[in-house]
Motif scaffolding. Structure first.
Motif, PDB file in Angstrom:
ATOM      1  N   ALA A  97       1.035  -1.213   0.013  1.00  0.00           N
ATOM      2  CA  ALA A  97       0.032   0.116   0.031  1.00  0.00           C
ATOM      3  C   ALA A  97       0.875   1.228  -0.113  1.00  0.00           C
ATOM      4  O   ALA A  97       0.567   2.490  -0.676  1.00  0.00           O
ATOM      5  CB  ALA A  97      -0.794   0.107   1.191  1.00  0.00           C
ATOM      6  N   THR A  99       3.891   1.578  -1.321  1.00  0.00           N
ATOM      7  CA  THR A  99       4.537   1.752  -2.739  1.00  0.00           C
ATOM      8  C   THR A  99       3.625   2.353  -3.378  1.00  0.00           C
ATOM      9  O   THR A  99       3.922   3.142  -4.315  1.00  0.00           O
ATOM     10  CB  THR A  99       4.940   0.295  -3.163  1.00  0.00           C
ATOM     11  OG1 THR A  99       5.521  -0.543  -2.082  1.00  0.00           O
ATOM     12  CG2 THR A  99       5.938   0.694  -4.190  1.00  0.00           C
ATOM     13  N   VAL A 100       2.329   1.833  -3.684  1.00  0.00           N
ATOM     14  CA  VAL A 100       1.199   2.416  -4.529  1.00  0.00           C
ATOM     15  C   VAL A 100       1.056   3.763  -4.180  1.00  0.00           C
ATOM     16  O   VAL A 100       1.150   4.865  -5.099  1.00  0.00           O
ATOM     17  CB  VAL A 100      -0.091   1.501  -4.485  1.00  0.00           C
ATOM     18  CG1 VAL A 100      -0.665   2.319  -5.329  1.00  0.00           C
ATOM     19  CG2 VAL A 100       0.661   0.172  -4.974  1.00  0.00           C
ATOM     20  N   GLY A 101       0.988   4.099  -2.602  1.00  0.00           N
ATOM     21  CA  GLY A 101       0.746   5.371  -2.489  1.00  0.00           C
ATOM     22  C   GLY A 101       1.687   6.507  -2.593  1.00  0.00           C
ATOM     23  O   GLY A 101       1.410   7.505  -3.097  1.00  0.00           O
ATOM     24  N   ALA A 102       3.013   5.869  -2.694  1.00  0.00           N
ATOM     25  CA  ALA A 102       4.158   6.948  -2.889  1.00  0.00           C
ATOM     26  C   ALA A 102       4.215   7.204  -4.403  1.00  0.00           C
ATOM     27  O   ALA A 102       4.230   8.337  -4.572  1.00  0.00           O
ATOM     28  CB  ALA A 102       5.508   6.183  -2.628  1.00  0.00           C
ATOM     29  N   VAL A 103       3.631   6.179  -5.125  1.00  0.00           N
ATOM     30  CA  VAL A 103       3.646   6.501  -6.611  1.00  0.00           C
ATOM     31  C   VAL A 103       2.608   7.550  -7.054  1.00  0.00           C
ATOM     32  O   VAL A 103       2.691   8.515  -7.681  1.00  0.00           O
ATOM     33  CB  VAL A 103       3.256   5.420  -7.313  1.00  0.00           C
ATOM     34  CG1 VAL A 103       3.068   5.580  -8.944  1.00  0.00           C
ATOM     35  CG2 VAL A 103       4.557   4.333  -7.358  1.00  0.00           C
ATOM     36  N   LEU A 104       1.275   7.430  -6.210  1.00  0.00           N
ATOM     37  CA  LEU A 104       0.264   8.148  -6.447  1.00  0.00           C
ATOM     38  C   LEU A 104       0.720   9.621  -6.102  1.00  0.00           C
ATOM     39  O   LEU A 104       0.409  10.665  -6.773  1.00  0.00           O
ATOM     40  CB  LEU A 104      -0.867   7.847  -5.775  1.00  0.00           C
ATOM     41  CG  LEU A 104      -1.487   6.716  -6.255  1.00  0.00           C
ATOM     42  CD1 LEU A 104      -2.454   5.948  -5.235  1.00  0.00           C
ATOM     43  CD2 LEU A 104      -2.286   6.915  -7.629  1.00  0.00           C
ATOM     44  N   TRP A 105       1.146   9.547  -4.887  1.00  0.00           N
ATOM     45  CA  TRP A 105       1.644  10.985  -4.098  1.00  0.00           C
ATOM     46  C   TRP A 105       2.706  11.568  -5.154  1.00  0.00           C
ATOM     47  O   TRP A 105       2.414  12.936  -5.277  1.00  0.00           O
ATOM     48  CB  TRP A 105       2.173  10.698  -2.823  1.00  0.00           C
ATOM     49  CG  TRP A 105       2.851  11.913  -2.395  1.00  0.00           C
ATOM     50  CD1 TRP A 105       4.341  12.241  -2.257  1.00  0.00           C
ATOM     51  CD2 TRP A 105       2.347  12.972  -1.258  1.00  0.00           C
ATOM     52  NE1 TRP A 105       4.467  13.417  -1.614  1.00  0.00           N
ATOM     53  CE2 TRP A 105       3.341  13.840  -1.051  1.00  0.00           C
ATOM     54  CE3 TRP A 105       0.847  13.126  -0.781  1.00  0.00           C
ATOM     55  CZ2 TRP A 105       3.041  15.026  -0.309  1.00  0.00           C
ATOM     56  CZ3 TRP A 105       0.721  14.337  -0.080  1.00  0.00           C
ATOM     57  CH2 TRP A 105       1.733  14.928   0.244  1.00  0.00           C
TER      58      TRP A 105
END
Lengths: 167, 103, 703
Positions: A97, A99-105
């Protein structure tokens, strides 16, 4: 940021977090209802009234009820053997979660258009939506109606197979 | 004033919460509910984009959200029906127990 | 280029031609099995309307291409330039670019569409009779319609991608139809072989397609503003490619790989004779008249690319010439009536490819069109004979069929003479055009090679065709007259045939003979559309920018003399003294070992067995070893040993089985390694998806 946004954010985030973490399934579904209301609130806040009403009707009125039925039909009121907070499973999930959040951010932060404020006078009324749906969006509209029919028949067929097995 | 970035970050956060639930919880019903959370996050993002778009009269974001809700409803109906069938078959709705996808 | 305002109705509605058979196929796919008449009626009706539309297109094209000049000197047409009517539409757009597809009406399309739809229609009608008793009649017509739609789509496409899509659909239809009697192992194997072998060529085709898109930014053949892929061929010729070829040459070579596979050219010809396992109308439709011509058509369509590279054209010419002569030598020693025709098809396709290679695009297309008529006629005639002789396919067990099946005999006779190239039938004119083009090709002995091989091929063609006619139709019936019933070739085939007096051949019903007669008339007279020199309408029509060849009496005399010599030798060996039952082939005494070499098809299958298949097996072992080394942590040594012994086992099995399974084995072994990633839990899949998507997005941002 204004007060309404902050309150709605707290409601939705809290509802979402409870929904995915609570052991008692009935409580989880009720948190989910809270979350759905929060999202509907956001839709009203964004002047998308129609979507907000659809959200309440479909999610709170149908999906949540369906979920409660599913919980009761499976006699599974509490999930007993869920892993603990610091189990490997939770840590993996958090890492993914994050990792994905970092990409979205990263994506949101690197986009200049994100800092704009809301233009005034943007609204959607049902008449416009209806007109659009019957003109530009008529093909997706028909496809979705076909999909809904298929889903309905599919759900019935699944249930009927069970009935015939029991005989 | 609330900017588009606020909405998108909130939507991302909700999406990530949903994703966490979907990969972590063992109960199939909770997994499905987590997926619903992800759907809602995406819809929130779409509607926010519509609200801040230069051409709101196109109603694209709203249309996407409506169709998204419709499809999510269909998915929930079929998904929960499947959960019930799986429960009848395996007497359990632990997703770890279902391994017949293995080739 | 014609201004947009002048596009006639048919050119902007060209998509109807492939759409109708597709629709018919789609509808009859949904019909229950008992709706035999409805499905056949739909299929024939759709192809009939398509034929009418094709004739409209042809008429419009002739009006556009030929008639404005009819009042003038023929020579005035020699400087006339090529023209196309285009319609295009956007399939989807991404960002600022959009993928456009489209249709083109030009002489090539018009001529090809007319031939394909017309021959298909006749074969559909013929199938009514031939497949009469088959219980999967509805399925058969579904597949036929699918095939016709795909083939016509390929013909009218103005886009290499659309062409490729239809090309693959044609391949699928061919697979389904060859394996129509799928419970027969040989049919299933032949279908698989055809599919895999042609796919080998398609890999090249697809690579060429991608490269062409990369180089030109479009896959449209022609566009209204002259920026189509083919219209940039001269620019591509200036860019470097691989192996010393220009970029145009490289792409042309890759595209030619596809044509080699589909048109059964050496070294990928091995699938075509095996494809005769399908029902005979399928052999006629797909593996003689239309589908195998798609490869030749592909080269003709992308001809500007080939013209930009003389080296590739030379290669094309030699491959064609070699295939022509090789297949002809194989054909003289075969016993199966359909296999003789199959090798004859390979040989004639070799002629067409040779014609393309030596620069005679119009000549090659002329031969393709004529060949479509007379080869369909021969195959349908063969089907009629097989039908009449109770599913006997061995020519040594036939004989004397002439008096039992007069209509079949006379039409077959016309087809034979047309194929042999006897004046004044269609094959004479078209083969003459190809040979003249070959004769005029460059200077030096090297450039005369294809011509010389072609001439020998003419002799062999006449010989094997006359051998066949003598064995099948003349003399006395050598079949099993005494035994009751017929040979049980297969249940399905037995069901398709009429139960009449056992042992005696009988004429086929009118629904089968009428198409034969129509095709015979076309085979006899269509050749006059391509008289040499100025009266060569076909040439003016198809390739208006080039002058036709002058009459070359040397070529005409040589070819005719050789054709008559072939007929004569054939008659001496087989016709003068008809063979008795169980008498061996007189050719065996004359040629000895050479005949065995021909009979066993030059051992190509065995060669591929020893090289390609074995290589695939070894490669499977190597690839597997590599994978397992990388995967060594999870896959222990014990599993490695087990895997190796498993492969050894498979290796033995394949070396004995002599099949193409080896390449499948590679895929399966790799799949086994990847299977370790799949533990069957949905959530681990979801985790992988999430991480992979995140990594992809990161990579995208950082780039």
């Amino acid at each position: 940021m204004d007060t309404a946004f902050i309150i709605l954010s707290l409601i939705t985030v809290a509802g979402a977090v409870w929904a995915v973490t609570l052991r008692n399934l009935i409580h989880a579904v009720l948190s989910l209802v809270l979350f759905f209301f929060g999202i509907a609130g956001f839709f009203f806040y964004l002047n998308a009234d129609f979507v907000g009403w659809v959200q309440i009707l479909v999610y709170v009125g149908a999906v949540a009820i369906l979920a409660i039925f599913a919980v009761m039909l499976t006699h599974n009121l509490t999930a007993e053997d869920e892993p603990g907070f610091f189990s490997l499973r939770w840590l993996t999930g958090m890492a993914i979660a994050a990792t994905v959040g970092a990409v979205l951010w990263f994506a949101i932060r690197s986009n200049a258009a994100m800092s704009q404020t809301a233009p005034a006078g943007v609204a959607s009324n049902v008449a416009d939506i209806g007109r659009k749906m019957m003109t530009d969006w008529v093909v997706p509209f028909e496809v979705v109606s076909l999909l809904l029919t298929a889903a309905m028949i599919g759900a019935i067929v699944i249930a009927m197979e069970q009935i015939s097995h029991r005989k | 004033m609330t900017t588009l970035a606020h909405f998108q970050i909130l939507a991302s956060l909700l999406f990530v919460i949903g994703l966490f639930g979907a990969v972590t919880r063992r109960n199939a019903i909770v997994v499905l509910l987590s997926i619903e959370i992800m759907f809602n996050a995406a819809n929130l993002s779409l509607v926010a984009f519509w609200r801040y778009s230069p051409h709101p009269e196109q109603l694209s974001g709203v249309m996407f959200a409506i169709f998204g809700i419709t499809i999510a409803a269909a998915e929930a109906a079929v998904g929960l029906a499947l959960v019930i069938v799986i429960y009848r078959y395996y007497k359990s709705i632990e997703v770890d127990g279902m391994r017949s996808l293995k080739g | 280029m014609e201004p947009a305002t002048h596009i006639p109705w048919i050119a902007s509605h060209l998509w109807l031609i492939p759409l109708l058979p597709f629709l018919a196929g789609g509808v009859s796919a949904l019909l229950p099995r008992r709706c035999r008449k409805l499905s056949a009626g739909l299929a024939i009706g759709a192809i009939g309307i398509s034929t009418l539309l094709s004739f409209c297109a042809l008429a419009e094209s002739i009006l556009r291409g030929l008639l404005p000049h009819a009042g003038r000197q023929w020579s005035a047409m020699q400087t006339h330039e090529a023209w196309h009517w285009l319609t295009e539409f956007t399939w989807f757009s991404y960002g600022t670019t959009s993928l456009k597809l489209g249709f083109v009406l030009d002489p090539l399309t018009a001529a090809m569409a007319t031939m394909v739809s017309f021959v298909s229609m006749l074969i559909f009608i013929y199938s009514l009779g031939y497949m009469d008793r088959d219980k999967n009649f509805t399925r058969f017509f579904t597949f036929l319609s699918l095939f016709a739609g795909a083939m016509l789509g390929l013909v009218v496409a103005n886009n290499l991608l659309l062409f490729f899509i239809c090309w693959e659909l044609v391949g699928v239809a061919s697979y389904l139809l060859i394996g129509f009697w799928y419970h027969r192992p040989s049919a299933a194997a032949a279908a698989k072989k055809a599919f895999i072998v042609t796919k080998l060529g398609d890999i090249g085709f697809f690579a060429g397609l991608l490269w062409l898109y990369h180089a030109t930014g479009t896959l449209q053949f022609y566009t209204p503003d002259h920026t189509g892929a083919l219209e940039q061929a001269t620019a591509l010729a200036g860019l470097p490619g691989i192996m010393g070829l220009s970029l145009a040459g490289t792409i042309a070579l890759l595209i030619f790989c596809g044509a080699v596979g589909k048109s059964g050219q050496w070294p990928l010809h091995v699938w075509l004779p095996d494809a005769m396992e399908g029902p005979t109308p399928v052999s006629a439709l797909i593996h003689a008249a239309t589908m195998v011509a798609a490869g030749v058509f592909l080269v003709a369509r992308t001809y500007p690319l080939f013209q930009a590279s003389p080296q590739v054209l030379t290669l094309v010419a030699w491959i064609g010439a070699f295939t022509a002569i090789m297949a002809a030598t194989i054909a003289i020693a075969q016993n199966d009536i359909k296999r003789i025709l199959a090798y004859s098809t390979v040989s004639q396709l070799g002629y067409m490819v040779m014609g393309l290679g030596v620069g005679g695009m119009a000549a090659a297309m002329f031969h393709l069109l004529m060949h479509g008529f007379f080869k369909a006629l021969l195959f349908l005639g063969a089907g009629s004979v097989i039908h009449g002789c109770h599913n006997e396919q061995d020519v040594f067990k036939m004989g004397g069929v002439k008096k039992h099946m007069p209509v079949t005999f006379w039409t077959y006779f016309v087809g034979t003479l047309a194929l042999a190239g006897i004046f004044p039938l269609a094959g004479f004119w078209s083969k003459d055009e190809v040979l003249t083009a070959a004769f005029n090709w460059g200077g030096g002995w090297f450039h005369k090679g294809p011509f010389a091989l072609g001439c020998i091929g003419v002799f062999l063609t006449a010989f094997y065709m006359w051998r066949q006619v003598c064995l099948v139709f003349l003399g006395e019936y050598r079949g099993e007259k005494a035994t009751v019933g017929h040979k049980q070739v297969g249940h399905e085939e037995a069901e398709t045939q009429h139960e009449t007096v056992p042992g005696v051949p009988h004429e086929s019903p009118a629904v089968m003979t009428v198409p034969l007669v129509i095709l015979a008339i076309f085979s006899a007279f269509m050749g006059f559309s391509g008289l040499p020199e100025h009266a060569n309408l076909i040439h003016h029509f198809l390739s208006p920018e080039h002058a036709p060849h002058h009459v070359n009496w040397f070529v005409i005399a040589t070819a005719s003399a050789l054709a008559f010599a072939g007929l004569g030798v054939g008659h001496l060996l087989y016709g003068v003294k008809p063979l008795a039952a169980d008498e061996p082939d007189p050719l065996k005494a004359k040629l000895g070992k050479l005949r065995d070499f021909c009979r066993d098809k030059w051992y190509w299958d065995e060669l591929y067995e020893a090289t390609v298949v074995r290589f695939a097996n070894i490669a499977a072992v190597v690839v597997d070893l590599g994978d397992r080394l990388l995967d060594g942590v999870t896959v222990g040594m014990g599993l490695l040993a087990r895997g190796l012994s498993f492969i050894n086992d498979k290796f033995d099995e394949h070396a004995i089985n002599r099949s193409f399974d080896g390449s499948c084995g590679t895929v399966r072994l790799m799949g086994r390694c990847f299977a370790a990633l799949q533990d069957g839990r949905v959530q681990s899949y979801l985790r992988l998806v999430a991480v992979a998507a995140a990594l992809l997005a990161f990579w995208f941002f950082l780039k």
